[in-house]
Design an enzyme around this catalytic site. Structure first.
Site, PDB file in Angstrom:
ATOM      1  CG  ASN A  56      -2.079  -0.936   1.135  1.00 38.27           C
ATOM      2  OD1 ASN A  56      -2.330  -1.519   0.084  1.00 38.27           O
ATOM      3  ND2 ASN A  56      -2.793  -1.108   2.226  1.00 38.27           N
ATOM      4  NE  ARG A 387      -8.713  -1.982  -9.819  1.00 38.00           N
ATOM      5  CZ  ARG A 387      -7.667  -1.248 -10.209  1.00 38.00           C
ATOM      6  NH1 ARG A 387      -6.756  -1.798 -10.992  1.00 38.00           N
ATOM      7  NH2 ARG A 387      -7.530   0.004  -9.821  1.00 38.00           N
ATOM      8  NE  ARG A 417      -3.500   5.362 -10.240  1.00 40.39           N
ATOM      9  CZ  ARG A 417      -4.375   6.072  -9.553  1.00 40.39           C
ATOM     10  NH1 ARG A 417      -4.908   5.584  -8.456  1.00 40.39           N
ATOM     11  NH2 ARG A 417      -4.737   7.270  -9.963  1.00 40.39           N
ATOM     12  CG  HIS A 447     -15.118   2.885 -10.801  1.00 37.27           C
ATOM     13  ND1 HIS A 447     -15.775   2.971  -9.596  1.00 37.27           N
ATOM     14  CD2 HIS A 447     -13.991   2.166 -10.565  1.00 37.27           C
ATOM     15  CE1 HIS A 447     -15.088   2.337  -8.663  1.00 37.27           C
ATOM     16  NE2 HIS A 447     -13.998   1.834  -9.220  1.00 37.27           N
ATOM     17  CE1 TYR A 480      -9.577  -6.722  -2.425  1.00 38.76           C
ATOM     18  CE2 TYR A 480     -10.623  -5.330  -4.061  1.00 38.76           C
ATOM     19  CZ  TYR A 480      -9.479  -5.816  -3.462  1.00 38.76           C
ATOM     20  OH  TYR A 480      -8.247  -5.379  -3.885  1.00 38.76           O
ATOM     21  NE  ARG A 576     -10.415   0.109   1.877  1.00 36.12           N
ATOM     22  CZ  ARG A 576     -10.502  -0.032   0.564  1.00 36.12           C
ATOM     23  NH1 ARG A 576     -11.330  -0.921   0.066  1.00 36.12           N
ATOM     24  NH2 ARG A 576      -9.801   0.727  -0.243  1.00 36.12           N
ATOM     25  CG  HIS A 604     -14.312  -2.831  -2.636  1.00 32.49           C
ATOM     26  ND1 HIS A 604     -15.095  -3.022  -3.758  1.00 32.49           N
ATOM     27  CD2 HIS A 604     -13.276  -2.055  -3.032  1.00 32.49           C
ATOM     28  CE1 HIS A 604     -14.541  -2.404  -4.793  1.00 32.49           C
ATOM     29  NE2 HIS A 604     -13.446  -1.797  -4.380  1.00 32.49           N
TER      30      HIS A 604
END
Length: 695
Positions: A56, A387, A417, A447, A480, A576, A604
């Site tokens: 991270n 993704r 990304r 998204h 997630y 979060r 998430h």
């Protein structure tokens, strides 16, 4: 003093009402690192949390710090909502990041390595090698490393090499002359990425069950002199450079987005330097040489007591077969209405179906697309992919559908990304199968998480949809937490069809019946609902807002929540990661609680719930409360209208709000305190309860 007088006195745009985004993100990584110190967490999982905090931090420097550095160069006097200039942010980031890194290595060296040794999982240092181990490692070096290692002696004919982003490198000090009479005193050695960073030693005593490991850096240190025949190695020190990895595509100057993204990807490994990590034993003269070479200040230098690529220790989890040191296996459940019905469309037709991953299986989502691919009644499938993997069963089903002659349209976001290369490969694979592939809208990342299936039923066509808060990725759906909704509601299906039409063609903004969509109606829609709660509170009616998201950054949303709190609305935020809203400020945010849940699974889900004078409205979304999600992305926010399903989500959120085991409470100074249950309280761990109750 009434609420109107308070609003006139307090300026809600004051910088002191906002927490710096970058410092808040560092606070999140502190909470992750705290899991590595938690003795109630299995030992190898604690090691995993340490590695997650390190990876991270890599991304934090690659993206967030890189952007602040760029802003400092472009507009050094720019002031954010928190009142800080870019240079002031960088100074504070340096202080907090150094503290975090020091704690990471302290956790590794003083806690985890000794604890692992107690479990016969040992990291063997050079001075501890036995004769047999030394002999084996020398053979390993000669057979596996020596043939592919290429040191570069620095001189006029051998300039300082280009250093790959986050690669393992060594700077070596030398004395003596080589065969040509050369020696600049220094050489650089780059460790190829294909090499493992941890090597397991053969067991000397198989009965002990010990697993002994050596770092690749230790092996290179021990035998580096063999790379410089006839010369003396005075020192060998590892270092790593982190580079700006957030590439820029000029939306106004491109003809082909795919080619533009491919071109930028080639440069990612060589972006501007933003961080330098060096072995703490490295002499200051050598450190200064590296800083000068990379044109970096000491504020971005990190001297570390251990491997510079700390996150690669995560490999231990795959190398050690110790299930007793990991979380117990967990198998997600399939809802009964889906388990009983072989026809997923018939089940959805009876009523909407809600899934809460990973407590409930992601397999129904895969099955939904698989059945659509083979059903003769299905005419078309439309899908967004942000993704996922090229080997995904969802991708296989879409290809099957296209080969069966169905109209299959996939919107792939090329600029997700760090998944850009995978998405480019995925686009090529789908196009080869005659799938219609588009890349969304230039200038706006797509998204939204949605799938539309058009099915002929008798004389009519019916839209079936799946809408989610997370990606269509079966593997991440196991770790997630996210919500997914199946529905064949006519208005909802028509809304999804219209959004797909926007993404694949051209036209004006179309009116949607139930969905909120960014960049058009999502932000204003949420603001309207907050304002409605404010009116209810002012009229003496019960008013409450519960929001569960990954981040709260967007200024107008924060100010609206401040106004709501001032009006007497009870505001509960489950965030979060980053939260720029400052709770507990007198006269502004006493009615706001912000908590973060850090546990086995990565929180998430995005949910926005409004009491609405007792007639609750609950929306799930792909969007966080961030500027980019509200104004620079295509996002959807969908209502959960079935009262039973709505009640489930509210029950889940209340469970998180009552968690007294894994909850961290945001303080008004921007720090977080772990919630400690009272002695007479029963422990409540939201994720554990959901794992049990949804079986």
């Amino acid at each position: 003093m009434d609420i109107n007088e308070i609003e006139e006195i307090i300026d809600l745009q004051k910088p002191e009402l906002y927490i710096n985004r970058e410092l808040s993100l560092l606070e999140f990584n502190k909470r992750v690192l705290a899991q590595a110190k938690d003795e109630k967490v299995p030992l190898l999982e604690r090691l995993n949390y340490l590695c997650i905090s390190c990876s991270n931090l890599d991304e934090f420097f690659e993206v967030r710090v890189a952007s602040v550095i760029q802003m400092a160069a472009i507009d050094p006097k720019a002031i954010g909502q928190d009142g800080l200039t870019p240079s002031e942010q960088l100074d504070l980031i340096a202080i907090h990041a150094h503290q975090l890194v020091d704690e990471q290595y302290q956790v590794l060296n003083e806690i985890l390595i000794p604890k692992l040794a107690e479990e016969n999982i040992r990291f063997i240092r050079r001075k501890e090698w036995t004769e047999a181990q030394l002999k084996w490692l020398e053979a390993y070096f000669n057979d596996e490393l020596l043939p592919i290692l290429t040191p570069v002696g620095l001189d006029s004919a051998h300039p300082f090499p280009r250093i790959l982003n986050k690669s393992l490198n060594f700077i070596i000090s030398l004395t003596g002359k080589d065969a040509f009479g050369r020696n600049s005193g220094r050489a650089i050695l780059q460790a190829p990425r294909a090499l493992p960073r941890i090597i397991q030693l053969p067991a000397e005593d198989t009965a002990s069950g010990a697993a002994d490991f050596v770092f690749l850096s230790s092996i290179i240190h021990a035998f580096v002199d063999q790379l410089f025949n006839g010369m003396n190695v005075k020192g060998c020190y590892q270092f790593r450079v982190t580079r700006n990895s957030d590439f820029f595509v000029d939306d106004d100057a491109i003809d082909d987005l795919l080619l533009a993204v491919e071109g930028e990807l080639a440069m990612r490994n060589y972006g501007d330097e933003v961080r330098l990590e060096v072995d703490a034993k490295c002499p200051d003269e050598t450190v200064t040489f590296l800083l000068d070479r990379f044109e970096m200040t000491r504020g971005r230098l990190f001297l570390v007591d251990g491997p510079v690529n700390l996150n690669r220790i995560q490999e231990i989890n795959d190398l050690v077969g110790r299930p007793d040191l990991k979380f117990p296996p967990f198998k997600p459940a399939v809802p009964q209405q889906l388990e009983r019905s072989k026809d997923i469309f018939a089940a959805i037709k009876r009523h909407d179906i809600l899934l809460h991953h990973p407590f409930e299986s992601f397999s129904p989502v895969v099955e939904f697309i698989r059945q659509a691919a083979v059903s003769p009644d299905v005419l078309a499938i439309k899908q967004t992919l942000y993704r996922t993997g090229a080997d995904s069963p969802i991708v296989s089903a879409l290809i099957t559908a296209a080969k069966a002659g169905k109209v299959v349209t996939v919107v792939i976001e090329l600029r997700a990304r760090f998944d850009e290369k995978a998405n480019i490969d995925l686009a090529a694979k789908l196009q080869e199968a005659a799938v219609h592939v588009v890349y969304g809208v230039v200038g706006y990342k797509t998204h939204a998480k949605m799938c539309l299936v058009l099915r002929r039923e008798g004389k009519q066509l019916r839209n079936y949809v799946h809408l989610g808060t997370g990606n269509y990725h079966p593997k991440t759906a196991q770790i997630y937490t996210d919500y997914g909704l199946f529905s064949c509601d006519k208005e909802l299906g028509e809304d999804v069809r219209r959004v797909f039409a926007q993404l694949t063609s051209l036209g004006k903004v179309t009116r949607l019946n139930k969905l909120l969509q960014s960049p058009f109606t999502l932000h204003s829609g949420l603001m309207d609902k907050i304002e409605r709660e404010i009116r209810h509170a002012k009229n003496g009616k019960p008013a409450k807002i519960i929001i569960q998201v990954n981040a709260v950054v967007e200024e107008q949303s924060i100010r609206a929540l401040y106004r709501a709190a001032q009006a007497g609305v009870e505001v509960k935020l489950i965030v979060r990661g980053v939260c720029c809203l400052r709770p507990g400020v007198p006269g502004v945010s006493e009615n706001i609680e912000v908590r973060s849940i850090i546990g086995r699974f990565l929180e998430h889900a995005r949910v926005y719930a409004f009491a609405n004078d007792g007639d609750w409205e609950v929306y799930a979304s792909s969007a966080d409360l961030m500027n980019r999600n509200m104004f620079r992305r295509v996002e959807i926010c969908f209502p959960v209208e079935n009262k039973k399903l709505q009640g489930r989500i509210l029950q889940d959120m209340n469970l998180y709000l009552n968690d007294n085991t894994q909850a961290w409470i945001l303080q008004s100074d921007g720090s977080y305190q772990r919630l400690q249950k009272a002695d007479d309280e029963e422990p409540i761990q939201a994720q554990a309860v959901l794992m049990h109750d949804l079986q």
